[in-house]
Design a protein around this motif. Sequence first.
Motif, PDB file in Angstrom:
ATOM      1  N   LEU A 148       0.874  -1.164   0.000  1.00  0.00           N
ATOM      2  CA  LEU A 148       0.000   0.000   0.000  1.00  0.00           C
ATOM      3  C   LEU A 148       0.915   1.218   0.000  1.00  0.00           C
ATOM      4  CD1 LEU A 148      -2.906   1.098   0.200  1.00  0.00           C
ATOM      5  CD2 LEU A 148      -2.648   1.018   2.694  1.00  0.00           C
ATOM      6  N   MET A 149       0.777   2.065  -1.023  1.00  0.00           N
ATOM      7  CA  MET A 149       1.766   3.109  -1.258  1.00  0.00           C
ATOM      8  C   MET A 149       1.109   4.484  -1.322  1.00  0.00           C
ATOM      9  SD  MET A 149       4.025   1.125  -4.162  1.00  0.00           S
ATOM     10  CE  MET A 149       2.687   1.205  -5.348  1.00  0.00           C
ATOM     11  N   THR A 150       1.669   5.425  -0.573  1.00  0.00           N
ATOM     12  CA  THR A 150       1.246   6.819  -0.630  1.00  0.00           C
ATOM     13  C   THR A 150       2.417   7.642  -1.133  1.00  0.00           C
ATOM     14  OG1 THR A 150      -0.276   6.540   1.233  1.00  0.00           O
ATOM     15  CG2 THR A 150       0.402   8.784   0.705  1.00  0.00           C
ATOM     16  N   ASN A 151       2.183   8.452  -2.168  1.00  0.00           N
ATOM     17  CA  ASN A 151       3.241   9.285  -2.740  1.00  0.00           C
ATOM     18  C   ASN A 151       2.743  10.705  -2.943  1.00  0.00           C
ATOM     19  OD1 ASN A 151       3.865   6.380  -3.829  1.00  0.00           O
ATOM     20  ND2 ASN A 151       5.789   7.514  -3.935  1.00  0.00           N
ATOM     21  N   VAL A 152       3.678  11.635  -2.832  1.00  0.00           N
ATOM     22  CA  VAL A 152       3.392  13.047  -3.077  1.00  0.00           C
ATOM     23  C   VAL A 152       4.395  13.540  -4.115  1.00  0.00           C
ATOM     24  CG1 VAL A 152       3.243  15.352  -2.061  1.00  0.00           C
ATOM     25  CG2 VAL A 152       2.552  13.341  -0.712  1.00  0.00           C
ATOM     26  N   VAL A 153       3.882  14.104  -5.225  1.00  0.00           N
ATOM     27  CA  VAL A 153       4.732  14.547  -6.336  1.00  0.00           C
ATOM     28  C   VAL A 153       4.405  16.008  -6.653  1.00  0.00           C
ATOM     29  CG1 VAL A 153       5.379  14.169  -8.746  1.00  0.00           C
ATOM     30  CG2 VAL A 153       4.796  12.211  -7.282  1.00  0.00           C
ATOM     31  N   PRO A 154       5.394  16.907  -6.612  1.00  0.00           N
ATOM     32  CA  PRO A 154       5.136  18.301  -6.998  1.00  0.00           C
ATOM     33  C   PRO A 154       4.612  18.384  -8.428  1.00  0.00           C
ATOM     34  CG  PRO A 154       7.232  18.114  -5.849  1.00  0.00           C
ATOM     35  CD  PRO A 154       6.772  16.714  -6.132  1.00  0.00           C
ATOM     36  N   ARG A 155       3.628  19.247  -8.663  1.00  0.00           N
ATOM     37  CA  ARG A 155       3.015  19.350  -9.987  1.00  0.00           C
ATOM     38  C   ARG A 155       3.934  20.017 -10.996  1.00  0.00           C
ATOM     39  NH1 ARG A 155      -2.105  17.581 -11.246  1.00  0.00           N
ATOM     40  NH2 ARG A 155      -2.680  19.534 -12.281  1.00  0.00           N
ATOM     41  N   ASP A 156       4.938  20.774 -10.528  1.00  0.00           N
ATOM     42  CA  ASP A 156       5.876  21.346 -11.492  1.00  0.00           C
ATOM     43  C   ASP A 156       6.901  20.315 -11.954  1.00  0.00           C
ATOM     44  OD1 ASP A 156       7.390  21.122  -9.208  1.00  0.00           O
ATOM     45  OD2 ASP A 156       8.075  23.204  -9.185  1.00  0.00           O
ATOM     46  N   VAL A 157       6.896  19.142 -11.321  1.00  0.00           N
ATOM     47  CA  VAL A 157       7.745  18.025 -11.754  1.00  0.00           C
ATOM     48  C   VAL A 157       6.978  17.128 -12.715  1.00  0.00           C
ATOM     49  CG1 VAL A 157       8.952  15.934 -10.992  1.00  0.00           C
ATOM     50  CG2 VAL A 157       9.133  18.041  -9.647  1.00  0.00           C
ATOM     51  N   LEU A 158       5.746  16.774 -12.339  1.00  0.00           N
ATOM     52  CA  LEU A 158       4.960  15.835 -13.125  1.00  0.00           C
ATOM     53  C   LEU A 158       3.487  16.008 -12.787  1.00  0.00           C
ATOM     54  CD1 LEU A 158       4.708  13.321 -14.981  1.00  0.00           C
ATOM     55  CD2 LEU A 158       5.120  11.913 -12.953  1.00  0.00           C
ATOM     56  N   ARG A 175      10.849   9.504 -15.016  1.00  0.00           N
ATOM     57  CA  ARG A 175      11.932   9.492 -16.008  1.00  0.00           C
ATOM     58  C   ARG A 175      11.463  10.071 -17.335  1.00  0.00           C
ATOM     59  NH1 ARG A 175      13.120   4.474 -13.349  1.00  0.00           N
ATOM     60  NH2 ARG A 175      11.854   3.310 -14.854  1.00  0.00           N
ATOM     61  N   ASP A 176      10.266   9.689 -17.743  1.00  0.00           N
ATOM     62  CA  ASP A 176       9.739  10.173 -19.019  1.00  0.00           C
ATOM     63  C   ASP A 176       9.537  11.689 -19.004  1.00  0.00           C
ATOM     64  OD1 ASP A 176       9.741   7.581 -19.904  1.00  0.00           O
ATOM     65  OD2 ASP A 176       7.577   7.274 -19.648  1.00  0.00           O
ATOM     66  N   ALA A 177       9.270  12.251 -17.803  1.00  0.00           N
ATOM     67  CA  ALA A 177       9.038  13.685 -17.682  1.00  0.00           C
ATOM     68  C   ALA A 177      10.318  14.461 -17.412  1.00  0.00           C
ATOM     69  CB  ALA A 177       8.037  13.952 -16.554  1.00  0.00           C
ATOM     70  N   VAL A 182      17.912  10.559  -8.794  1.00  0.00           N
ATOM     71  CA  VAL A 182      19.297  10.107  -8.769  1.00  0.00           C
ATOM     72  C   VAL A 182      19.830   9.946  -7.351  1.00  0.00           C
ATOM     73  CG1 VAL A 182      19.856  11.039 -11.042  1.00  0.00           C
ATOM     74  CG2 VAL A 182      20.188  12.459  -9.030  1.00  0.00           C
ATOM     75  N   THR A 183      19.252  10.638  -6.383  1.00  0.00           N
ATOM     76  CA  THR A 183      19.639  10.466  -4.983  1.00  0.00           C
ATOM     77  C   THR A 183      18.378  10.425  -4.137  1.00  0.00           C
ATOM     78  OG1 THR A 183      19.826  12.854  -4.580  1.00  0.00           O
ATOM     79  CG2 THR A 183      21.835  11.679  -5.259  1.00  0.00           C
TER      80      THR A 183
END
Length: 251
Positions: A148-158, A175-177, A182-183
């Motif tokens: 069960l996975m919760t993720n938060v991604v900035p909208r200026d990234v993707l 990667r596609d975006a 890398v770290t």
Amino acid sequence: MDPRAAPPVRSSPVPLYFQAALHLQQMIADGDLPPGGRLPSEAELATRLRVTRPTVRRAVSHLVEQGVLVRRRGAGVRVVAPSVRRKADLTSLFDDLARHGGTPRTEVRGLVVGTVAADVAARSGIPEGTEVTSIERLRFAGDEPLALMTNVVPRDVLVLDAAMLREHGLYQLLRDAGGVPVTATQVVGARAATAAEAALLDEPRGAPLLTMTRTAWDDAGRLVEYGAHVYRASRYSFELDLGAGTALPVE
């Protein structure tokens, strides 16, 4: 022929139930009893193995104790699928399952667009006020839930939507975006499953879960994702390569 494939021999000093258990294990290894499949009835196994039903019952109980079989209420005894062993690299579970011949499937349970929550900002380092997509996914290997996975991604990234997440792993989308992680800072731990988590992951309430939190950056130092995941400890493990310069836990 592998000696474990032979039916139990009564004259052997090895207990009949243990011979029967070895035979069942060989049937599983040979694919005669596929992972996730239901075990034949005691009567059928007794006939095939040429032993009594009590002997079969004891052999099955032994394999349940060893984690080879599992009893499911209302579903009988089933063969446990091989455990997923994952290296602690900058990869996603989707990618790892696909790479090793698995069949990843994703159920998107929630997708919310808004400013980052204060507690997530504090844990992840995402600046307060940042517009993010918060997602919750249930990841399967075939029909078996694993995480069960919760993720938060900035909208200026993707910019994400549910259809993208059902078809692809998050790291592939990053990667596609151009937001190649890398770290990262990653923390692995463990705790007991809540009632809701247990129901989703097909585990009993209070079962042990592996936990992982990760914050990842791209090569420009831009924070690209924060994740907080729980994994079934009965079906999942992390593998780490340690060198002389790696910090080891204090015992």
